[in-house]
Design a protein around this motif. Sequence first.
Motif: not given
Length: 299
Positions: A171-176
């Motif tokens: 899903d192209g999620l970045l947990f930053s």
Amino acid sequence: MSPRGLTTLERLGRRLAGRPAITRRVLAPGVSELRLHSRTTRWMGFPVSVYLVHELLLDTGFAHAGPALLEALEGVELRGIALTHHHEDHSGNAAAIAARHGCPVYLAQPERQDSEGLHRLLPYRQVFYGAPRGYEPLPMPSELDTGAGTLRCVATPGHSGTHTVFHEPRDGLLFSGDLYVSRGASAIMRHEDPHALARSLRTAAGLGPHRMLTGHGGDLEAPVALLETKAQRIEAAIERVLTLHEQGSSPRAIRDAVFPGARKTDPGMALLTQGEFSQANFVRAVLDRAPLPLPVSHG
Ligand SMILES: [Zn+2]
């Protein structure tokens, strides 16, 4: 957690925090944010977010919110906890959640668990968040199984030597975590490394995420441009610091040139945090951690 063992400052912090609350938000199927608020975080305008990605928990919030978070996770199947970094607002409940759910805790550079002021928190950190209880982290692997897919774990030091971002490619999620807190160069803690932070921002941008979920409530679209712009701003500030230094400016004069408001805001901030957090620290860190000059070639 029993209130026994808390320092006087932590007890004061708990009273100020009031009764922490949690807002839950579904971000994608099987992925949700648990946003932790206390009276103190509302006052600072700085909530703390933890994320549940199927059976993996990313970060654990701050100790004062422990009972509320444990309750919210009651009945949730957890296969592991992965920390974006070891600061107390992210690792605060790792010990209690790992014990309750019988799962491991992953942290990059686990040998640095007690570094960056964690071995004995300064008073303001005890009051705002409380101290994490001891946990035994395992080294961060390069990938983690969420129970329904894979997260890529990418080292992104700078804000903390232990910092990691988690990329969910489907899903192209970045947990930053705390990679992206402000939009440019800013006040930093004494241990932070602006040179490393700029490189890490470029690394995260290179992952090509579509949506960035930060450790403090940010849910940002088109993060690549945001990450690159922040990297550019920090690089420009570093350049300016080094140029002014070469021209003979004092660290204080450099700070005032790079951060025009610092003369007003820095003294209060430095006083509250015993000098641990300030814009002056940015200048100091740039100078102290500047890469060595390239050797002169004698061709
Ligand atoms: Zn942090």
